[in-house]
Enzyme design. Structure first.
Site, short mmCIF file in Angstrom:
data_model
loop_
_atom_site.label_atom_id
_atom_site.label_comp_id
_atom_site.label_asym_id
_atom_site.label_seq_id
_atom_site.Cartn_x
_atom_site.Cartn_y
_atom_site.Cartn_z
N ASP A 186 24.69 -54.90 7.34
CA ASP A 186 25.05 -53.20 6.33
C ASP A 186 25.84 -53.99 4.85
O ASP A 186 26.55 -54.25 4.33
CB ASP A 186 25.55 -51.86 6.61
CG ASP A 186 27.01 -52.13 8.15
OD1 ASP A 186 26.94 -53.44 7.79
OD2 ASP A 186 27.18 -51.86 8.26
N ASN B 46 32.37 -43.77 17.50
CA ASN B 46 31.29 -42.95 17.85
C ASN B 46 30.19 -43.30 17.98
O ASN B 46 28.86 -43.25 18.78
CB ASN B 46 30.96 -42.13 16.59
CG ASN B 46 30.11 -42.85 15.24
OD1 ASN B 46 29.77 -43.70 15.42
ND2 ASN B 46 29.79 -41.84 14.32
N HIS C 80 28.83 -46.40 16.96
CA HIS C 80 27.48 -46.31 16.35
C HIS C 80 27.59 -48.23 15.36
O HIS C 80 28.63 -48.82 16.18
CB HIS C 80 27.65 -45.97 14.59
CG HIS C 80 28.94 -46.67 13.66
ND1 HIS C 80 29.42 -46.10 12.97
CD2 HIS C 80 29.43 -47.73 13.53
CE1 HIS C 80 30.98 -46.51 12.87
NE2 HIS C 80 30.78 -47.30 12.90
N GLU D 195 24.42 -44.52 12.73
CA GLU D 195 24.34 -42.84 13.65
C GLU D 195 24.33 -42.43 14.57
O GLU D 195 23.30 -42.60 14.45
CB GLU D 195 25.44 -42.14 12.24
CG GLU D 195 25.88 -42.95 11.18
CD GLU D 195 27.35 -42.80 11.49
OE1 GLU D 195 28.11 -43.30 12.18
OE2 GLU D 195 28.60 -42.97 10.54
C1 F6R Z 1 30.84 -53.10 9.60
C2 F6R Z 1 29.73 -52.34 10.78
C3 F6R Z 1 30.56 -50.83 11.92
C4 F6R Z 1 31.92 -51.34 12.05
C5 F6R Z 1 32.35 -50.36 13.15
C6 F6R Z 1 33.57 -50.84 13.65
O1 F6R Z 1 29.65 -53.73 9.27
O2 F6R Z 1 28.54 -52.14 10.50
O3 F6R Z 1 29.42 -51.09 12.81
O4 F6R Z 1 31.09 -52.62 13.30
O5 F6R Z 1 32.08 -49.57 12.14
O6 F6R Z 1 34.65 -51.39 12.87
P1 F6R Z 1 35.87 -51.82 12.63
O7 F6R Z 1 35.72 -53.20 13.54
O8 F6R Z 1 36.39 -51.73 11.86
O9 F6R Z 1 36.34 -50.75 13.98
#
Ligand code: F6R
Length: 241
Positions: free
Chosen positions: A67, A136, A138, A143
């Protein structure tokens, strides 16, 4: 689903890096699906160490990232383009022309998403997809919603994600409110999936995502249906299961 329990963040990072290294060693021209966020930083550090020891060669690897924020330029230190260079690409011998992310500077969402889907198809699919887990549920920026999105799409980030990301920006208003992300179908089409999770604050979502019902309200739960998923989590993240 294979769950590996690591003692702490460092062990989680080492074990996850070993799995990625094994992929690169067994198929040097592989396609890696990569993630940003705080969780994989240690994994990337370990991969850089593998490279510095002379044990890993990234020269034939292609990468596609999950992303990118819509509206951030590549030189913005909060863009995922910047993150990947900072944490991995500039430290190893990967061919920068074979590293891909959605183009956050493209304001036409349809154009940006189509271009990224074309790239993913043209590289021939993903051998190993690395994922972090949002609070959450994702994955990428898919989401919670009523249905699983298929391919690359533009998302309105939820309030909880915007708040979680706020720590990286000067003010709430600076946090991008939209992002381009790979879809669930693309992630599910990866041959292997590797999820890294750390910390007690992720314990509830680990339980919901990997031990609860499969539902688009918890996007990561769909991984229960994937034939080759490894979750590497530390004890704190696994404390409720
Ligand atoms: C990052 C991404 C997100 C993160 C998720 C967890 O490229 O796609 O899905 O993997 O938000 O983030 P952290 O590791 O910061 O808790």
């Amino acid at each position: 689903m294979n769950i590996i329990k690591a003692k702490d963040y460092d062990e989680m990072s080492r074990r996850a890096a070993n799995i990625i290294a094994a992929q690169v060693l067994s198929k040097p021209e592989c396609v890696l699906g990569l993630a940003t966020g705080s969780t994989p930083i240690g994994t990337y550090k370990n991969l850089v160490e593998w490279y510095n020891r002379g044990d890993l060669d990234f020269s034939k690897v292609t990468s596609v990232n999950l992303d990118e924020y819509k509206g951030l330029t590549k030189d913005n230190d909060q863009s995922y383009y910047y993150f990947m260079n900072d944490n991995l690409f500039q430290h190893v011998n990967i061919n920068k022309e074979r590293t891909f992310l959605p183009d956050g500077t493209e304001s036409d969402s349809e154009k940006a998403c189509k271009a990224y889907n074309d790239i993913i198809h043209s590289v021939g699919g993903i051998d190993l997809q690395l994922l972090g887990l949002g609070h959450n549920g994702h994955i990428g920026f898919n989401e919670p919603c009523d249905c699983f999105e298929l391919e690359t799409h533009c998302v309105d980030l939820t309030e909880s994600t915007i708040k979680a990301n706020q720590r990286f920006f000067a003010t709430y208003d600076d946090v991008p409110k939209q992002a381009y992300t790979m879809g669930i179908k693309t992630i599910m089409n990866a041959k292997k999936v590797l999820v890294v999770v750390s910390g007690a604050d992720k314990a509830q979502i680990v339980k919901d995502a990997f031990f609860g019902p499969v539902t688009p309200l918890v996007p990561a739960s769909v991984l229960q249906l994937h034939p080759d998923v490894t979750v590497v989590a530390d004890e704190a993240a696994l404390s409720l299961v």
